[in-house]
Design a protein around this motif. Structure first.
Motif, PDB file in Angstrom:
ATOM      1  N   PHE A  18      15.186 -12.480  60.365  1.00  0.00           N
ATOM      2  CA  PHE A  18      16.331 -12.522  61.003  1.00  0.00           C
ATOM      3  C   PHE A  18      16.567 -13.858  61.609  1.00  0.00           C
ATOM      4  CE2 PHE A  18      14.432  -8.327  61.588  1.00  0.00           C
ATOM      5  CZ  PHE A  18      15.377  -7.608  60.821  1.00  0.00           C
ATOM      6  N   VAL A  19      17.470 -14.188  61.995  1.00  0.00           N
ATOM      7  CA  VAL A  19      17.810 -15.600  62.604  1.00  0.00           C
ATOM      8  C   VAL A  19      17.531 -15.572  63.874  1.00  0.00           C
ATOM      9  CG1 VAL A  19      19.706 -16.981  63.432  1.00  0.00           C
ATOM     10  CG2 VAL A  19      20.244 -16.108  61.458  1.00  0.00           C
ATOM     11  N   VAL A  20      17.585 -14.337  64.636  1.00  0.00           N
ATOM     12  CA  VAL A  20      16.809 -14.467  66.050  1.00  0.00           C
ATOM     13  C   VAL A  20      15.891 -12.986  65.950  1.00  0.00           C
ATOM     14  CG1 VAL A  20      18.398 -15.654  67.148  1.00  0.00           C
ATOM     15  CG2 VAL A  20      18.826 -13.431  67.095  1.00  0.00           C
ATOM     16  N   TYR A  21      14.764 -13.097  66.669  1.00  0.00           N
ATOM     17  CA  TYR A  21      14.003 -12.029  66.667  1.00  0.00           C
ATOM     18  C   TYR A  21      13.425 -11.952  68.275  1.00  0.00           C
ATOM     19  CZ  TYR A  21      10.870  -8.172  65.661  1.00  0.00           C
ATOM     20  OH  TYR A  21       9.964  -6.853  65.711  1.00  0.00           O
ATOM     21  N   PRO A  22      13.331 -10.775  68.911  1.00  0.00           N
ATOM     22  CA  PRO A  22      12.917 -10.798  70.215  1.00  0.00           C
ATOM     23  C   PRO A  22      11.519 -10.551  70.209  1.00  0.00           C
ATOM     24  CG  PRO A  22      13.886  -8.594  69.666  1.00  0.00           C
ATOM     25  CD  PRO A  22      14.278  -9.434  68.463  1.00  0.00           C
ATOM     26  N   GLU A  23      10.725 -11.776  70.036  1.00  0.00           N
ATOM     27  CA  GLU A  23       9.146 -11.573  70.224  1.00  0.00           C
ATOM     28  C   GLU A  23       8.796 -11.474  71.483  1.00  0.00           C
ATOM     29  OE1 GLU A  23       6.841 -12.250  67.787  1.00  0.00           O
ATOM     30  OE2 GLU A  23       7.904 -12.759  66.098  1.00  0.00           O
ATOM     31  N   ILE A  24       7.760 -10.773  71.720  1.00  0.00           N
ATOM     32  CA  ILE A  24       6.941 -10.693  72.990  1.00  0.00           C
ATOM     33  C   ILE A  24       6.625 -12.008  73.592  1.00  0.00           C
ATOM     34  CG2 ILE A  24       5.115  -9.722  74.408  1.00  0.00           C
ATOM     35  CD1 ILE A  24       7.043  -7.677  73.286  1.00  0.00           C
ATOM     36  N   GLY A  25       7.218 -12.259  75.014  1.00  0.00           N
ATOM     37  CA  GLY A  25       6.817 -13.603  75.360  1.00  0.00           C
ATOM     38  C   GLY A  25       8.098 -14.458  75.252  1.00  0.00           C
ATOM     39  N   THR A  26       8.956 -14.160  74.499  1.00  0.00           N
ATOM     40  CA  THR A  26      10.095 -15.225  74.394  1.00  0.00           C
ATOM     41  C   THR A  26      10.566 -15.378  75.676  1.00  0.00           C
ATOM     42  OG1 THR A  26      10.459 -14.364  72.263  1.00  0.00           O
ATOM     43  CG2 THR A  26      12.285 -15.477  73.440  1.00  0.00           C
ATOM     44  N   LYS A  27      10.968 -16.659  76.091  1.00  0.00           N
ATOM     45  CA  LYS A  27      11.468 -17.131  77.425  1.00  0.00           C
ATOM     46  C   LYS A  27      12.885 -17.260  77.581  1.00  0.00           C
ATOM     47  CE  LYS A  27       6.803 -18.863  78.813  1.00  0.00           C
ATOM     48  NZ  LYS A  27       6.114 -20.175  79.057  1.00  0.00           N
ATOM     49  N   PHE A  28      13.376 -17.283  78.671  1.00  0.00           N
ATOM     50  CA  PHE A  28      14.938 -17.500  78.873  1.00  0.00           C
ATOM     51  C   PHE A  28      15.157 -17.934  80.179  1.00  0.00           C
ATOM     52  CE2 PHE A  28      14.459 -13.753  76.337  1.00  0.00           C
ATOM     53  CZ  PHE A  28      15.081 -14.239  75.003  1.00  0.00           C
ATOM     54  N   ASP A  29      16.256 -19.066  80.258  1.00  0.00           N
ATOM     55  CA  ASP A  29      16.468 -19.493  81.591  1.00  0.00           C
ATOM     56  C   ASP A  29      17.398 -18.458  82.723  1.00  0.00           C
ATOM     57  OD1 ASP A  29      15.472 -21.983  80.887  1.00  0.00           O
ATOM     58  OD2 ASP A  29      17.353 -22.630  80.421  1.00  0.00           O
ATOM     59  N   LEU A  93      12.656  -7.045  80.413  1.00  0.00           N
ATOM     60  CA  LEU A  93      12.189  -8.705  80.878  1.00  0.00           C
ATOM     61  C   LEU A  93      11.680  -8.734  82.130  1.00  0.00           C
ATOM     62  CD1 LEU A  93      15.716  -9.612  79.858  1.00  0.00           C
ATOM     63  CD2 LEU A  93      14.072 -10.430  78.582  1.00  0.00           C
ATOM     64  N   LEU A  94      10.787  -9.677  82.512  1.00  0.00           N
ATOM     65  CA  LEU A  94      10.095  -9.779  83.556  1.00  0.00           C
ATOM     66  C   LEU A  94      10.478 -11.207  84.137  1.00  0.00           C
ATOM     67  CD1 LEU A  94       6.595  -8.081  83.068  1.00  0.00           C
ATOM     68  CD2 LEU A  94       8.481  -7.026  84.434  1.00  0.00           C
ATOM     69  N   ARG A  95      10.449 -11.321  85.575  1.00  0.00           N
ATOM     70  CA  ARG A  95      10.757 -12.873  86.189  1.00  0.00           C
ATOM     71  C   ARG A  95       9.436 -13.550  86.147  1.00  0.00           C
ATOM     72  NH1 ARG A  95      14.990 -13.565  89.848  1.00  0.00           N
ATOM     73  NH2 ARG A  95      15.457 -15.647  89.750  1.00  0.00           N
ATOM     74  N   CYS A 104       8.635  -8.769  77.917  1.00  0.00           N
ATOM     75  CA  CYS A 104       7.258  -8.143  77.757  1.00  0.00           C
ATOM     76  C   CYS A 104       7.063  -6.838  77.287  1.00  0.00           C
ATOM     77  CB  CYS A 104       6.816  -7.939  79.521  1.00  0.00           C
ATOM     78  SG  CYS A 104       8.011  -6.437  80.090  1.00  0.00           S
ATOM     79  N   GLU A 105       8.247  -6.627  76.555  1.00  0.00           N
ATOM     80  CA  GLU A 105       8.205  -5.295  75.891  1.00  0.00           C
ATOM     81  C   GLU A 105       9.342  -5.310  74.696  1.00  0.00           C
ATOM     82  OE1 GLU A 105       8.003  -0.475  76.057  1.00  0.00           O
ATOM     83  OE2 GLU A 105       8.122  -1.635  77.836  1.00  0.00           O
ATOM     84  N   HIS A 106       9.315  -5.106  73.613  1.00  0.00           N
ATOM     85  CA  HIS A 106      10.366  -4.662  72.763  1.00  0.00           C
ATOM     86  C   HIS A 106      10.130  -3.474  71.877  1.00  0.00           C
ATOM     87  CE1 HIS A 106      12.240  -5.738  68.698  1.00  0.00           C
ATOM     88  NE2 HIS A 106      13.213  -5.142  69.366  1.00  0.00           N
ATOM     89  N   ARG A 107      11.156  -2.480  71.921  1.00  0.00           N
ATOM     90  CA  ARG A 107      11.052  -1.156  71.241  1.00  0.00           C
ATOM     91  C   ARG A 107      12.137  -1.426  70.221  1.00  0.00           C
ATOM     92  NH1 ARG A 107      11.239   3.104  76.356  1.00  0.00           N
ATOM     93  NH2 ARG A 107       9.377   2.356  77.247  1.00  0.00           N
ATOM     94  N   GLU A 108      11.797  -1.267  68.888  1.00  0.00           N
ATOM     95  CA  GLU A 108      12.435  -1.768  67.804  1.00  0.00           C
ATOM     96  C   GLU A 108      13.216  -0.377  67.388  1.00  0.00           C
ATOM     97  OE1 GLU A 108      12.088  -4.445  63.914  1.00  0.00           O
ATOM     98  OE2 GLU A 108      10.469  -4.133  64.981  1.00  0.00           O
ATOM     99  N   ALA A 109      12.657   0.703  67.349  1.00  0.00           N
ATOM    100  CA  ALA A 109      13.133   1.921  66.645  1.00  0.00           C
ATOM    101  C   ALA A 109      14.464   2.656  67.340  1.00  0.00           C
ATOM    102  CB  ALA A 109      12.046   2.854  66.480  1.00  0.00           C
ATOM    103  N   HIS A 110      15.298   3.001  66.340  1.00  0.00           N
ATOM    104  CA  HIS A 110      16.541   3.534  66.680  1.00  0.00           C
ATOM    105  C   HIS A 110      16.659   4.841  66.164  1.00  0.00           C
ATOM    106  CE1 HIS A 110      18.785  -0.085  67.956  1.00  0.00           C
ATOM    107  NE2 HIS A 110      17.711  -0.718  67.233  1.00  0.00           N
ATOM    108  N   ASN A 111      17.193   6.022  66.925  1.00  0.00           N
ATOM    109  CA  ASN A 111      17.121   7.290  66.366  1.00  0.00           C
ATOM    110  C   ASN A 111      18.472   7.702  66.087  1.00  0.00           C
ATOM    111  OD1 ASN A 111      18.831   7.522  68.842  1.00  0.00           O
ATOM    112  ND2 ASN A 111      17.598   9.085  69.817  1.00  0.00           N
ATOM    113  N   HIS A 112      19.530   6.764  65.534  1.00  0.00           N
ATOM    114  CA  HIS A 112      20.797   7.012  65.246  1.00  0.00           C
ATOM    115  C   HIS A 112      21.110   5.887  64.189  1.00  0.00           C
ATOM    116  CE1 HIS A 112      22.041   2.957  67.022  1.00  0.00           C
ATOM    117  NE2 HIS A 112      21.416   3.558  68.084  1.00  0.00           N
TER     118      HIS A 112
END
Length: 650
Positions: A18-29, A93-95, A104-112
């Motif tokens: 993917f162009v972007v992927y929500p890895e654990i530890g990815t930081k944002f402003d 997301l944590l501060r 801090c956590e990414h749940r990838e599975a969908h039920n739809h």
């Protein structure tokens, strides 16, 4: 600060699925950056996102935020269309210590099921984003009454094609609804702000507000300074119509409309009304005359629709004004025949015969509606008011035309302040068109139809539009034969082809002549009704070899000098009255000298005070000592100034 945001980290990283992927530890402003990041990821996967649970620390500051799938959560009630199905997909997301955020956590599975096409993805709430520049464009287009479909097409041209628009038409409709709600907030205050701006730009602008017992706006009326000047010249004939209702409050909107010397509709005032009762109309008409400056100069003729309340109000407020009803609209199958009956007949007895023929021809004897309108024929049929001046307005067509034009400016359901703003735009466009006609009159060449001396004279007197109408009447001369009944007193003008006319249509007209008073009266009364000489009168004038149109057949409101109107005591100086005749040389010389004093006294306040002081002294001295007046006139500084001014001109 060398910190790189989540999107930047992904673009710089290794090639991934993917162009972007929500890895654990990815930081944002900020949380907005995190939301946009996860939303971009959700677009690729085929779902939408929204803000979910959050947690505050002891300082009441947000320290945890979840951004979940659009299907997260459970339905509020059973048997519903909601898409919520307790989908577990989310990022938590944590501060961070540096006041940023990290995953801090990414749940990838969908039920739809996930959306696979671009068209499906666009219908997720988070993918309907419309940037602020596009929102501003949409707002401007909607304020100028561009339809929703056209707005979407225009935006598509900016993005290259309809397929590339990053939101759906449904999203655009939602945005337009939000814009309408924002515009309707504090509408009365915004309307007063608009009026304040209009008053600042036009010191002669006037408005009036009538409120009910609950302090709500009941009636709102306004007029521009230019409209007051136009009423002086063209306020003899008005139409008033209240059929337009496209506004937020479903209030009838009325337009006072006249016709200028170019046969153009001119808007003299607008009014928003909450009801159409007799008392409301009385207030509207009385207040309009006060605002427009015509309190002592009521219109000669007013045309309206068939509202009984309006009829009673006009009879009370305008007792000396002729009130006419408009012609019936095209709801009748026999409109063409009906139109000829109303417009082509001059005599009352002919009208009644033709009406009987029309009813019989179309088998409408048992139609109660037609029976009712025939009973009130004196309110709308031309033969009964053919000698009443109407400026060729035989219906409320000018008012309805202005209403039709207004619909192209005012969006449906618009608030009051926007309504006033769009009215001003309409007025501006009408003024621009009038300026074009003024320029056409003063500069454009003329095309003669008959090449007669009287036609050349008409080209110097009438506006260009009026001259073209005059040319049509002049062209009709070829359809008539002239018979002299009494030399230079009575003539009979007959149509050459009576077989082409309806049997109830008059084809012979008598024209009486009184050359001493320059009176040429035709029984068709077209001049009295429209302000232009009829072809029968022109036939007689041509026979008598008139080189110019007699002054009695020139109506000032149809000429180039319509706006040259002076107060009664100065009326002799109007251009259409010719040069004032001086009884003596002294009168002529004093008049020229007085005009020089006026010109110099108008330069500044000091000159004005000096001119007024000296003229008052002269007026007072005239009654006491003529010799003293002569001494003052030739020894004062004013005399020196006048002599100097003459020397400079020489």
């Amino acid at each position: 600060d060398n910190r790189v945001g989540g999107v930047g980290q992904e673009i710089r990283g290794e090639e991934k699925r993917f162009v972007v992927y929500p890895e654990i530890g990815t930081k944002f402003d900020s949380l907005d950056d995190a939301y946009n990041f996860y939303n971009l990821y959700s677009w690729e996967i085929g779902f939408g996102v929204r803000y979910s649970k959050c947690r505050l620390n002891v300082h009441r500051q947000k320290c945890m935020q979840e951004i979940a799938c659009g299907c997260a959560g459970k339905p509020v009630k059973d048997n519903t269309r909601t898409i919520r199905c307790a989908c577990p997909a989310l990022i938590r997301l944590l501060r961070s210590d540096d006041r940023g955020w990290y995953i801090c956590e990414h749940r990838e599975a969908h039920n739809h099921p996930l959306s696979s096409t671009c068209g499906e993805k666009l219908h997720w709430q988070s993918h309907r984003h419309i940037d602020r520049y596009t929102k501003e464009l949409v707002k401007q287009l909607r304020e100028n009454n561009v339809s929703l479909g056209k707005v979407y097409s225009i935006i598509g041209s900016f993005f290259g094609s309809m397929e590339k628009i990053p939101f759906t038409k449904r999203s655009l409709k939602t945005l337009c609804g939000k814009i309408s709600r924002e515009q309707s907030e504090r509408d009365a205050v915004k309307t007063m702000d608009v009026f304040s701006k209009m008053l600042e730009a036009d010191p002669d602008f006037k408005y009036s507000v009538q409120v009910d017992d609950d302090s709500r706006i009941k009636t709102l009326m306004w007029t521009l300074g230019r409209s007051m000047d136009q009423y002086i010249c063209f306020g003899d004939v008005l139409t008033f119509d209240t059929t337009y209702r496209t506004n937020l409050y479903d209030m009838p909107f009325g337009l006072f409309v006249g016709v200028n010397n170019h046969f153009q509709s001119i808007i003299l005032g607008g009014v928003l009304m909450r009801d159409e009762r007799v008392e409301s109309f009385k207030w509207v008409f009385t207040e309009f005359m006060r605002m427009i400056g015509g309190k002592d100069r009521h219109p000669q003729t007013i045309l309206t629709d068939q509202a009984r309340a309006m009829e009673l109000a006009i009879a009370d407020v305008f007792p000396c004004t002729t009130h006419m009803w408009c012609k019936w609209h095209r709801v009748l199958d026999f409109w063409t025949y009906f139109h000829r009956v109303v417009d082509m007949i001059c005599r009352e007895e002919d009208f009644e015969k033709s009406w009987t023929d029309m009813i019989g021809k179309h088998r409408l004897e048992k139609q109660p509606y037609l029976t009712q309108i025939f009973e009130v024929r004196r309110k709308w049929a031309k033969p009964y008011f053919r000698d009443v001046f109407c400026a060729k307005m035989s219906s409320t067509q000018c008012s309805e035309s202005a209403n039709h034009v207004l619909k192209t400016y005012v969006p449906p359901g618009c608030p009051m302040h926007l309504f006033v703003e769009q009215y001003e735009k309409l007025q501006f466009d009408r003024t621009s068109e009038e300026c074009y006609q003024e320029k056409r009159t003063s500069l454009s060449g003329i095309v003669l139809r008959a090449n007669l001396p009287i036609e050349r004279h008409a080209s110097t007197v009438y506006t260009r539009t009026m001259f073209e109408q005059f040319g049509l009447s002049l062209f009709e001369l070829g359809n008539y034969l002239l018979q002299e009944v009494e030399a230079r007193k009575l003539y009979r003008v007959s149509h050459v082809n009576t077989s082409s006319c309806e049997r109830w249509c008059q084809s012979v007209f008598n024209v009486s002549v009184n050359e001493a008073d320059e009176q040429f009266n035709c029984e068709c009364c077209f001049f009295q009704h429209a302000g232009m000489p009829c072809s029968h009168q022109l036939k007689v004038l041509n026979h008598l070899a008139y080189m110019e149109i007699p002054r009695s057949l020139i109506l000032k409101r149809c000429t180039r000098d319509t706006r040259d109107i002076l107060p009664p005591h100065l009326r002799m100086y109007q251009r259409d009255h010719g040069r004032p005749r001086a009884e003596t040389y002294r009168h002529s010389n004093l008049s020229l000298t007085a005009l020089e004093i006026v010109k110099m006294g108008d330069c500044d306040a000091e000159a004005y005070e000096m001119a007024m002081t000296e003229m008052v002294k002269i007026c007072v001295g005239t009654t006491s000592s003529p010799n003293l007046v002569r001494e003052k006139m030739f020894s004062s500084d004013m005399s020196c100034k006048i002599k100097c001014n003459h020397e400079v001109k020489t």
